[in-house]
Design a protein around this motif. Structure first.
Motif, PDB file in Angstrom:
ATOM      1  N   VAL A 165       0.857  -1.189   0.000  1.00 49.23           N
ATOM      2  CA  VAL A 165       0.000   0.000   0.000  1.00 49.23           C
ATOM      3  C   VAL A 165       0.893   1.239   0.000  1.00 49.23           C
ATOM      4  O   VAL A 165       2.117   1.132  -0.031  1.00 49.23           O
ATOM      5  N   ASN A 518      -6.896   4.863  -1.721  1.00 45.83           N
ATOM      6  CA  ASN A 518      -8.195   4.188  -1.641  1.00 45.83           C
ATOM      7  C   ASN A 518      -8.302   3.122  -2.719  1.00 45.83           C
ATOM      8  O   ASN A 518      -8.851   2.040  -2.502  1.00 45.83           O
ATOM      9  N   TRP A 519      -7.800   3.433  -3.898  1.00 45.60           N
ATOM     10  CA  TRP A 519      -7.800   2.450  -4.991  1.00 45.60           C
ATOM     11  C   TRP A 519      -7.008   1.214  -4.580  1.00 45.60           C
ATOM     12  O   TRP A 519      -7.469   0.080  -4.689  1.00 45.60           O
ATOM     13  N   ILE A 520      -5.815   1.455  -4.048  1.00 43.60           N
ATOM     14  CA  ILE A 520      -4.954   0.343  -3.651  1.00 43.60           C
ATOM     15  C   ILE A 520      -5.582  -0.447  -2.510  1.00 43.60           C
ATOM     16  O   ILE A 520      -5.457  -1.672  -2.458  1.00 43.60           O
ATOM     17  N   GLN A 522      -8.440  -1.235  -2.262  1.00 49.29           N
ATOM     18  CA  GLN A 522      -9.464  -2.119  -2.824  1.00 49.29           C
ATOM     19  C   GLN A 522      -8.850  -3.256  -3.626  1.00 49.29           C
ATOM     20  O   GLN A 522      -9.561  -4.144  -4.072  1.00 49.29           O
ATOM     21  N   ARG A 523      -7.574  -3.188  -3.862  1.00 50.68           N
ATOM     22  CA  ARG A 523      -6.957  -4.113  -4.806  1.00 50.68           C
ATOM     23  C   ARG A 523      -6.554  -5.409  -4.105  1.00 50.68           C
ATOM     24  O   ARG A 523      -5.994  -5.383  -2.996  1.00 50.68           O
ATOM     25  N   ASN A 525      -4.081  -7.244  -4.492  1.00 47.37           N
ATOM     26  CA  ASN A 525      -2.662  -7.328  -4.135  1.00 47.37           C
ATOM     27  C   ASN A 525      -2.391  -6.827  -2.720  1.00 47.37           C
ATOM     28  O   ASN A 525      -1.415  -7.226  -2.086  1.00 47.37           O
TER      29      ASN A 525
END
Lengths: 549, 549
Positions: A165, A518-520, A522-523, A525
């Protein structure tokens, strides 16, 4: 329920020592005293509970301690400054909690910068050991970072290699935009798990100063006194104790003396009604000081601040906030004038800064905000700023049939033209009228005038001004429409429309950095069962999807 | 494989008509001619294939048509301008495709603005009917938007209410930052599915001009001629035909005359080796024009542009790009000098602008970029810019044992100090040295000097300069380390470190807006089986998680 109210007597994680003109704010996290079960706060790592205490301490330093001119942020642990946000806590948290946690911690760190710059209470960070991730980001929020020069003390942002992250509390932005670290060195720094220490940390602009352990305390004190010497805070003024908020939290709202929050769960709307003062302001500065936390502008700021934090953390499905203001507009105007007249006084300055920060919370809140201006309202000066902080404002033009309450008016004040800038550095009116700067001047010429619906609409101060016949339907339909939209799409929409104009470290943190984080968050990975955040500490290696997006 | 090469003879979706000084670029999408199966491009909606043609047309207008001074973007469909990106295509696309699609379309629209501003080929949009979502965003990229004034022609951004996503091609940013629409009006506009038409569209700053249908063509022509009159493009120069690229695409790379791309699939690294010219530049402007697409700087720009687009779209798991440059640095310097000497000539200007846009593609590419400077390399001027566009650069200091190739040097040129700004409006060196502006001046004093590893390192132009003994290990470990990190975390990291300094419409689009859109593109409210993007057109209502994040 997450409660943002606390008191130094209840602190589990921080120690506050005043040695005027310097204060020492010492992080000494109790590993057991977590906000939720399931993790331990080892190595001065933190959760939201730790940050709630930090926020409380910073606020009290501003208001209760006028004599404090510089603050040393340090650590009570041997060779550890702070390990950052607790990773098991993050791994176990919902997406919404992570995002909200990051937002609050970001606001608190921005508040440190605001204290340094505007309250003239300058923060210095004394890094006595490892400052990793959020630990280094806390240091980055101060004016001056000092690092012990030994074999182990180091600053680091190991989130990318260790956790998949980003540093979530402004680290990347403060590296390249505040401290102006060269981008390639920043790139290397963010890949080095163990961090950078000693002279190299100075050379790369990561810290300001190093000193050997034997002379560290002395060097810190000297630097803190030097910073204190640049401050204009009074040595002999009495502080304003932050006594506990009066607050009544019910199932469908919260009551404060100067604010009520009423929640409509079906419509998913919270109505925040701010109340005008019921008496004239105190005669003079002594009267303001004597009123203390009961001085109306300060009392209302505290209540609004608490209500915002409460609604954000505890009422996630209440997607729209409606602001109303009731009472005597002349009384609001009188307080407004007093704040202006004594703008240079340390306490009045603090109160206005508190309003500035609280309104900025509105700007970055992921809720739709509407302001409703109705007969009996008092959107004057300070309170009128809510018109411009909102996504939309509706003003009822004229009277309501069968009701003798005079038609609503709004009244601008000098408060709307400078003391309450947004994160982008502009006033809300300047941002609002970016395409027609002459409208700011036109609005300025209207200061003090009671503007009815037509006049406010013509001046561009409200979005719509329907009359009594259309009012109810128009407002109801707007609220229902909003409730029908995707909450996520609204968050993105509002985050992009609210910040026209220049970007600053602050707006970049909330816009660019938080959005990517925030995008990360949700990922897979990062957050799947095979993701780095989940597996951290287990010994297992994360299994990454290798596609670059 | 997605191929970005096309030719007007192959266009399925656009018609290009030259009526100098005006060109008409007419969108007339063939619903059947989709890039992939599974959807129809109804109502002038578009997919990446449509946008690849648009990009091709814009490039050709710049280079092949010096006589064109203004371009009318219009529609070949009755009462429909453009319905935006095709929703079924988006609903069926992978996350990576959606994100990459948005990036390319954003770059193309930025290219329209660059053409208007810098190529002096000014774009005007003639909206003959509905311009929805991406359709209106296309209009927003032009200098002047004209709208037919009738009962049906309207502009709209219905993404939030209809699809639970954001306008993905700069719409929100261009509303409030380019056109400076008031934020509350923008908020209302984005909630009105059917859009805004007529005088209200002008009043809200959404369009520049309205005209009745009967006089529309005439008004558009007049406006296009007025825009053309502001241009300095030559009326009588010969254009440079964009003949097909020479290209050999193999399993593990691509060969162009001036560039090779070698892919290491195990290491997930693509090495892009740029080749210096093998001959001296033409003697004069006539020689440059005669060389046309074979003129080295133009030929290399086309090849690099194509390689970037190819790698982005077709090689998603190749997470690191390594730039190398081989050949005669003096030859590069000679071309550099020629580009500088004739900077005002329309064709030279176009070539430099093409480089500017191509380097900007590197800046916003979600891949790690390293530059390696080795003996035999030629990082001079134009090519040296890659050092500063990269996340890191490694320079081998000295010679390699047993190899007589002289030690590598880098040489700055005037190209590094102005003509190739980043999206933030600053040169890459100014961005790099934000914290030490004096280093820009110091670097400027070094223009033309051959700097060895030590000198380049001391001047801050490269990240590391290991010698022969350490080189191989250091580079290998850096590449391996990078490959071990989460691709998503790297994307976020790089997007935050690359753009210190001011933000512009362009950087806001790639930073703030795209990041939020990417987040939303991951959220179930948009993309789950119950999400709005998946259900659009089915008649079923999406089922939203109501929590605000």
């Amino acid at each position: 329920m997450i409660d943002f109210q606390t008191h130094p007597d209840q602190y589990r994680h921080w120690k506050l020592k005043i040695d005027a003109p310097v204060a020492y704010l010492t992080m000494d996290v109790d590993p057991e005293a977590t906000l939720r079960p399931g993790y331990e706060l080892k190595m001065n790592s933190y959760d939201l509970g730790v940050d709630i205490e930090l926020y409380d301490a910073i606020q009290r330093l501003r208001f209760e301690h006028p004599e404090v001119r510089s603050v040393v942020l340090d650590s009570g642990k041997e060779r550890i400054f702070c390990a950052g946000a607790n990773i098991r806590m993050l791994g176990a948290s919902t997406h919404a909690h992570k995002v909200n946690f990051c937002k609050f911690t970001n606001e608190t760190r921005n508040g440190i910068e605001d204290a340094s710059e505007n309250s003239r209470q300058r923060y210095l960070c004394a890094v006595n050991g490892t400052a990793a991730g959020g630990g280094y980001e806390l240091a980055l929020a101060t004016d001056h970072i000092m690092l012990i020069d030994d074999d182990s003390a180091a600053v680091s942002l190991p989130e990318v290699p260790l956790l998949a992250v980003l540093p979530g509390t402004g680290g990347l932005t403060r590296l390249v935009d505040k401290r102006k670290v060269r981008r390639d060195l920043a790139d290397v720094f963010c890949a080095v798990e163990e961090g950078i220490k000693g002279q190299r940390a100075v050379d790369w602009r990561l810290v300001d100063e190093i000193a050997p352990a034997s002379k560290f305390a002395e060097a810190v004190r000297a630097r803190a006194e030097a910073l204190a010497a640049t401050s204009d805070r009074p040595a002999d003024a009495a502080g304003v104790p932050f006594t506990p908020l009066q607050r009544d939290i019910g199932d469908d709202g919260v009551d404060y003396p100067n604010l009520t929050v009423a929640i409509d769960r079906t419509g998913r709307v919270a109505t925040l009604t701010l109340k005008a003062p019921t008496a004239a302001p105190p005669a003079d500065l002594a009267g303001i000081a004597a009123a203390g936390v009961d001085y109306w502008p300060l009392a209302l700021a505290r209540e609004l601040d608490d209500a915002i934090l409460h609604l954000r953390s505890n009422e996630g499905e209440i997607g729209t906030w409606v602001f109303k203001a009731v009472g005597d507009g002349d009384a609001v105007a009188a307080y407004d004038a007093q704040l202006q007249a004594h703008a240079d006084h340390w306490l009045v300055r603090e109160i206005v800064l508190y309003w500035k920060r609280t309104l900025k919370r509105v700007d970055v809140t992921s809720r739709t905000t509407f302001t409703l201006v109705e007969p009996g309202s008092c959107f004057v000066g300070l309170l009128a700023e809510l018109l411009f902080a909102s996504d939309r404002s509706y003003m009822l033009d004229g009277q309501v049939e069968g009701d003798s309450t005079p038609a609503a008016t709004v009244r601008l004040g000098e408060m709307n033209f400078g003391p309450l800038p947004m994160g982008n550095g502009l006033t809300r009116l300047a941002t609002r009228f970016l395409g027609e700067p002459e409208s700011v001047d036109r609005a300025h010429a209207l200061v003090g005038q009671a503007l009815d619906g037509g006049a406010a609409l013509a001046a561009g101060l409200v979005t719509f001004a329907p009359d009594d016949i259309d009012w109810e339907d128009e407002v109801r339909m707007a609220l229902e429409e909003r409730a029908s939209f995707s909450p996520d799409a609204l968050t993105g929409l509002e985050a992009n429309l609210r910040f026209a104009g220049p970007e600053t470290v602050e707006t970049k943190i909330f816009g660019r950095l938080s959005a990517w984080q925030n995008w990360i968050f949700q990922r897979p990975n990062a957050v799947s069962e095979q993701g780095a955040l989940k597996l951290y500490g287990s010994g297992a290696r994360p299994n990454y999807n290798l596609e670059r997006v």
